[in-house]
Scaffold this motif. Sequence first.
Motif, PDB file in Angstrom:
ATOM      1  N   ASP A  68       1.169  -1.211   0.020  1.00  0.00           N
ATOM      2  CA  ASP A  68       0.208  -0.470   0.196  1.00  0.00           C
ATOM      3  C   ASP A  68       1.079   1.253  -0.466  1.00  0.00           C
ATOM      4  O   ASP A  68       1.661   0.912   0.998  1.00  0.00           O
ATOM      5  CB  ASP A  68      -1.075  -0.155   1.161  1.00  0.00           C
ATOM      6  CG  ASP A  68      -2.163   1.265   1.531  1.00  0.00           C
ATOM      7  OD1 ASP A  68      -2.700   0.933   0.933  1.00  0.00           O
ATOM      8  OD2 ASP A  68      -1.357   2.213   1.898  1.00  0.00           O
ATOM      9  N   PRO A  69       0.795   2.307  -0.743  1.00  0.00           N
ATOM     10  CA  PRO A  69       1.730   3.143  -0.875  1.00  0.00           C
ATOM     11  C   PRO A  69       1.478   3.880   0.051  1.00  0.00           C
ATOM     12  O   PRO A  69       2.323   4.956   0.849  1.00  0.00           O
ATOM     13  CB  PRO A  69       1.274   3.496  -2.361  1.00  0.00           C
ATOM     14  CG  PRO A  69      -0.424   3.502  -2.617  1.00  0.00           C
ATOM     15  CD  PRO A  69      -0.211   1.999  -1.965  1.00  0.00           C
ATOM     16  N   LEU A  70       0.687   4.161   1.059  1.00  0.00           N
ATOM     17  CA  LEU A  70       0.641   5.038   2.000  1.00  0.00           C
ATOM     18  C   LEU A  70       0.658   4.786   3.683  1.00  0.00           C
ATOM     19  O   LEU A  70       1.390   5.202   4.043  1.00  0.00           O
ATOM     20  CB  LEU A  70      -1.181   5.599   1.904  1.00  0.00           C
ATOM     21  CG  LEU A  70      -1.330   6.997   2.680  1.00  0.00           C
ATOM     22  CD1 LEU A  70      -0.606   7.751   3.118  1.00  0.00           C
ATOM     23  CD2 LEU A  70      -3.042   7.364   3.627  1.00  0.00           C
ATOM     24  N   TRP A  71      -0.381   3.592   3.671  1.00  0.00           N
ATOM     25  CA  TRP A  71      -0.044   2.758   5.130  1.00  0.00           C
ATOM     26  C   TRP A  71       1.403   2.295   5.053  1.00  0.00           C
ATOM     27  O   TRP A  71       1.644   2.156   6.042  1.00  0.00           O
ATOM     28  CB  TRP A  71      -1.687   2.804   5.543  1.00  0.00           C
ATOM     29  CG  TRP A  71      -2.828   3.655   5.810  1.00  0.00           C
ATOM     30  CD1 TRP A  71      -3.449   3.491   4.065  1.00  0.00           C
ATOM     31  CD2 TRP A  71      -2.683   4.797   6.183  1.00  0.00           C
ATOM     32  NE1 TRP A  71      -4.542   5.081   5.185  1.00  0.00           N
ATOM     33  CE2 TRP A  71      -3.779   5.776   5.621  1.00  0.00           C
ATOM     34  CE3 TRP A  71      -1.696   5.444   7.162  1.00  0.00           C
ATOM     35  CZ2 TRP A  71      -4.142   6.329   6.022  1.00  0.00           C
ATOM     36  CZ3 TRP A  71      -1.915   6.436   7.667  1.00  0.00           C
ATOM     37  CH2 TRP A  71      -3.093   7.584   7.306  1.00  0.00           C
ATOM     38  N   GLY A  72       1.420   1.407   4.177  1.00  0.00           N
ATOM     39  CA  GLY A  72       2.482   0.879   4.231  1.00  0.00           C
ATOM     40  C   GLY A  72       3.758   0.744   3.707  1.00  0.00           C
ATOM     41  O   GLY A  72       4.560   0.880   4.650  1.00  0.00           O
ATOM     42  N   ARG A  73       4.057   1.930   2.491  1.00  0.00           N
ATOM     43  CA  ARG A  73       5.133   1.804   2.063  1.00  0.00           C
ATOM     44  C   ARG A  73       5.521   3.358   2.846  1.00  0.00           C
ATOM     45  O   ARG A  73       6.523   3.733   3.409  1.00  0.00           O
ATOM     46  CB  ARG A  73       5.041   2.374   0.482  1.00  0.00           C
ATOM     47  CG  ARG A  73       7.077   2.908   0.173  1.00  0.00           C
ATOM     48  CD  ARG A  73       7.042   2.674  -1.202  1.00  0.00           C
ATOM     49  NE  ARG A  73       8.556   2.523  -1.482  1.00  0.00           N
ATOM     50  CZ  ARG A  73       9.211   3.530  -1.650  1.00  0.00           C
ATOM     51  NH1 ARG A  73       8.449   4.678  -1.644  1.00  0.00           N
ATOM     52  NH2 ARG A  73      10.545   3.755  -2.135  1.00  0.00           N
ATOM     53  N   LEU A  74       4.695   3.921   2.885  1.00  0.00           N
ATOM     54  CA  LEU A  74       4.803   5.840   3.624  1.00  0.00           C
ATOM     55  C   LEU A  74       5.248   5.176   4.577  1.00  0.00           C
ATOM     56  O   LEU A  74       5.959   5.862   5.804  1.00  0.00           O
ATOM     57  CB  LEU A  74       3.822   6.635   3.206  1.00  0.00           C
ATOM     58  CG  LEU A  74       4.200   8.532   3.699  1.00  0.00           C
ATOM     59  CD1 LEU A  74       5.253   8.798   3.128  1.00  0.00           C
ATOM     60  CD2 LEU A  74       3.542   9.100   3.357  1.00  0.00           C
ATOM     61  N   GLY A  75       3.768   4.703   5.707  1.00  0.00           N
ATOM     62  CA  GLY A  75       3.815   4.431   6.809  1.00  0.00           C
ATOM     63  C   GLY A  75       5.518   3.715   7.105  1.00  0.00           C
ATOM     64  O   GLY A  75       5.518   3.834   8.489  1.00  0.00           O
ATOM     65  N   ARG A  76       6.028   2.517   6.704  1.00  0.00           N
ATOM     66  CA  ARG A  76       7.065   2.961   6.909  1.00  0.00           C
ATOM     67  C   ARG A  76       8.140   3.370   7.406  1.00  0.00           C
ATOM     68  O   ARG A  76       9.084   3.043   8.223  1.00  0.00           O
ATOM     69  CB  ARG A  76       7.835   0.973   6.061  1.00  0.00           C
ATOM     70  CG  ARG A  76       8.562  -0.019   6.649  1.00  0.00           C
ATOM     71  CD  ARG A  76       7.872  -1.067   7.097  1.00  0.00           C
ATOM     72  NE  ARG A  76       8.258  -1.457   8.578  1.00  0.00           N
ATOM     73  CZ  ARG A  76       8.435  -2.957   9.042  1.00  0.00           C
ATOM     74  NH1 ARG A  76       8.092  -3.758   8.549  1.00  0.00           N
ATOM     75  NH2 ARG A  76       9.061  -3.276  10.584  1.00  0.00           N
ATOM     76  N   TYR A  77       7.533   3.927   6.479  1.00  0.00           N
ATOM     77  CA  TYR A  77       8.973   5.221   5.872  1.00  0.00           C
ATOM     78  C   TYR A  77       9.066   5.606   6.875  1.00  0.00           C
ATOM     79  O   TYR A  77      10.209   6.189   7.984  1.00  0.00           O
ATOM     80  CB  TYR A  77       8.389   5.983   5.004  1.00  0.00           C
ATOM     81  CG  TYR A  77       9.668   7.841   4.657  1.00  0.00           C
ATOM     82  CD1 TYR A  77      11.092   7.764   4.199  1.00  0.00           C
ATOM     83  CD2 TYR A  77       9.201   9.086   5.809  1.00  0.00           C
ATOM     84  CE1 TYR A  77      11.349   8.560   4.249  1.00  0.00           C
ATOM     85  CE2 TYR A  77       9.813   9.465   5.518  1.00  0.00           C
ATOM     86  CZ  TYR A  77      11.389  10.097   4.959  1.00  0.00           C
ATOM     87  OH  TYR A  77      11.668  10.597   5.205  1.00  0.00           O
ATOM     88  N   ALA A 229      -1.570   9.640  -2.943  1.00  0.00           N
ATOM     89  CA  ALA A 229      -2.444   8.016  -1.813  1.00  0.00           C
ATOM     90  C   ALA A 229      -3.014   9.567  -1.025  1.00  0.00           C
ATOM     91  O   ALA A 229      -4.040   8.933  -0.239  1.00  0.00           O
ATOM     92  CB  ALA A 229      -2.162   7.210  -1.809  1.00  0.00           C
ATOM     93  N   ALA A 230      -1.862   9.933  -0.546  1.00  0.00           N
ATOM     94  CA  ALA A 230      -2.274  11.074   0.547  1.00  0.00           C
ATOM     95  C   ALA A 230      -2.639  11.650   0.500  1.00  0.00           C
ATOM     96  O   ALA A 230      -4.128  12.102   1.275  1.00  0.00           O
ATOM     97  CB  ALA A 230      -1.186  11.570   0.916  1.00  0.00           C
TER      98      ALA A 230
END
Length: 322
Positions: A68-77, A229-230
Amino acid sequence: MRAAAAVNPAVAAGVGRTALLVAAARAIETHRPDALARDPFAEHFVRAAPASAGWPVRPDQVPAGEADPLWGRLGRYFGLRTRVLDDHLLRAARQGVRQVVLLGAGLDCRAFRLDWPPGCVVHEVDTAGMLTFKQAVLDRVGAVPTARRRVLAADLRLDWSEALRAAGFDAAAPTAWLAEGLLLYLPAAAERRLVATVDRLSAPGSSLAYEVKPGVEAPRVRASPVYAAARQRAGIDLLSLFDGGPRPDTAGDLTARGWTVTARTPYDFTAVHGRGPRPEPDDALAANRWCFATRGEEVRGRGRSRPAEHGDDGAAAAAHRR
């Protein structure tokens, strides 16, 4: 949490809303089996504000997981950033620094969730509305700080130094400064003033960790799924919030002032920890730099300070509250 929600305008829109985005990411990270950092208070902030009440706060609420670009990738960032900056502050505290200043503290709870050595003071600086919302939620859950905590309502675009001194800050003592997710949103002139103020208030042995995104990204990067996504799912147009003017060379400025500066990419730390975001085409995270500046001089009575080993998280990891 109706009482807390009543003061939510401070986090309902603009940069304030990004604090909720980061809190949701920290909440999700907290519940991962391989969590890089844990913040048990984060989900309470998310649920307290109507703007974010429906956002996920656990990994099983994100069907696409880390894809998931928002809650997955950016979230992990954000989870990785939290861990790296936690380690930086705890390392400074182990080396004898007892004064921490969080510039643009947002909804982070380092004063509550980290195991600080005795005698540490954590100053949190942010807008009055943000601090009021934060305190209402913390009071609601009965949070107890693990260090002496002092809060200061201030506009970091203006002069805040005298107010910080009046709040008990000691310019003669070494300080661990943190500007997490702050400079990206400041006008260039405000960033220069902030750096000059930090330099003026920093005794030998002080450090500053900060995040920057130099330059303006190419159109294909600005079309990244992370930004889309944000905007579409969280109502946060990050690109419009980033200051669009030419960015100052803060690392060069600090170096000219006698600091030692190291700039790292998030992916350096993904490699260190074995988890976190990884590069991808037209990457919205590729330009981000996490910078660590130190004066490298003696911390009085504590021995010699040295530039932090930013890839070494062993002892600092043990100091996290698990």
